[in-house]
Design an enzyme around this catalytic site. Sequence first.
Site, PDB file in Angstrom:
ATOM      1  N   LYS A  54      28.503  10.242 -12.084  1.00 22.08           N
ATOM      2  CA  LYS A  54      27.920  10.179 -13.437  1.00 22.08           C
ATOM      3  C   LYS A  54      28.431   8.942 -14.150  1.00 22.08           C
ATOM      4  CE  LYS A  54      27.591  15.197 -13.983  1.00 22.08           C
ATOM      5  NZ  LYS A  54      26.342  15.756 -14.459  1.00 22.08           N
ATOM      6  N   HIS A  89      29.841  15.189  -7.421  1.00 24.54           N
ATOM      7  CA  HIS A  89      28.755  14.475  -8.115  1.00 24.54           C
ATOM      8  C   HIS A  89      29.157  14.051  -9.531  1.00 24.54           C
ATOM      9  CE1 HIS A  89      27.599  18.366  -9.946  1.00 24.54           C
ATOM     10  NE2 HIS A  89      26.922  17.662 -10.818  1.00 24.54           N
ATOM     11  N   HIS A  97      35.188  19.287  -9.972  1.00 28.12           N
ATOM     12  CA  HIS A  97      34.779  18.439 -11.101  1.00 28.12           C
ATOM     13  C   HIS A  97      35.871  18.317 -12.167  1.00 28.12           C
ATOM     14  CE1 HIS A  97      31.116  19.039  -9.041  1.00 28.12           C
ATOM     15  NE2 HIS A  97      30.745  20.148  -9.635  1.00 28.12           N
TER      16      HIS A  97
END
Length: 475
Positions: free
Chosen positions: A168, A164, A226
């Site tokens: 962004k 995710h 991430h």
Amino acid sequence: MLFGATGDLSRRMLLPSLYHLWRETRLPPGTRLIGAARSQLDVAAFRAQVSEALEAGAAAQYREPAAIAEFAGQFDYVHVDAGDPATIAALAAIVGDSACLHYFATAPGLYGPLAAALKDAGLTGDGSRVIVEKPIGHDLASSIAINDALADAFAEEQIFRVDHYLGKETVQNLIALRFGNALFEPLWRSEGISFVELTVAETVGLESRAGYYDGSGALRDMVQNHMLQLLALVAMEPPASLDAAAVRNEKIKVLRSLRPLTAQTVGACAVAGQYGPGVSEGGAVRGYAEELGKPSGTETFAAIRADIDNWRWAGVPFYLRTGKRMPQRYTEIVVHFRAVPYSIFARDGGLLSPNKLIIRLQPEENVRLTLMAKEPGLERDGARLRELGLDLSLSEAFKDVRRRIAYERLLLDAIDGDQTLFVRRDEIEAAWTWIDSIHAGWLAVGAAPKPYAAGSWGPPSSIALTERFGHSWHE
Ligand code: BG6
């Protein structure tokens, strides 16, 4: 088709994101929405859950009850159990021969069984796609097993693995900053940069995720995905275009160039920590083990020196740091440029700080370039210099633009079949290979997480990690 439609991810992120896209008429005409989960709900009860999720989670300007009711009213709901072919057949009957975008918002243990059941029911044909979430495994071997199970039912072009962070806006902005400005590229290499820091600090603790988090830890939960994605975007060569293959081909080269840690290097290059009691956001909080209710060897903090063994980055440390119960929540990349080759100010005691590019990704979005400037004055004993910042506040420049949930972008891209912001299988496996080397190193030397007080920047050995190489964390 949203599997795990009654779960937390669906409620907090996916349903609001879908709703926002629908509200802005971005869903293709004729899109049908189907929720699927193990709960035995009738369609009215599921629609009520959708409405509830949107009343709490939709953007303020879109919280109109009538629109929410209209959107929720479009959902079908099917009770699905991957092990029960009758439930999958019921699903297939609803879908007919339409192409499907399946979102597996379920435990990863279900990805394989679900994919196989959908394949048997004829729901994985050419036009179909599947979106899956992390964690894709907890090490290389388990990630291969999950990826193999998905590959049995879907081609790689049909598989959309979400990170995710890539959804962004500010993370995509990294690409714009690097490749939309001629200024940085000539310096963006070992000749111009001495080291890079990546920090993802969170103030939250275990939250209500003990079952998952204690089996994972900071390295698997944040670094494998991430942080390594951020690192790859910072370090990759310029891709030829924004095309999925072009971007992912460059990222994989970086991930494959990560120098594995060993039992010999892990002590100097990787620190694990676990928070104890302390103070967070003004209140006393319990330590990790107390929250968990038992002692644990899981790290809630990790700091690592990563080395990228290629021409561009030889000798440039990338320091990665992430932790729960840090003093502040933010994600930041700090690029430390090299000092000028010779200081003409030094003789008169003038000090120069090397330039830094500080990219704050969240919660505020801004980019700051530090520069040396002369303090005004008539001093006779050499110029007095001060470090000042050239600030670009993206939050301010784009203050009229609604900040989207990362999943809005990702869902729309998956609907369009654009894989640029999704993680390819080889990236996942290269990332696990490196993470596994750290775990193996810790295991070989019997390292246990060092305690740190909640509300601090991790154990003192995290400071020592950078100082050992002559660098300091930017605070
Ligand atoms: C998730 C992790 O992937 O990312 C969580 O599992 C973490 O532990 C979260 O809190 C952080 O995401 P964000 O978008 O809040 O920075």
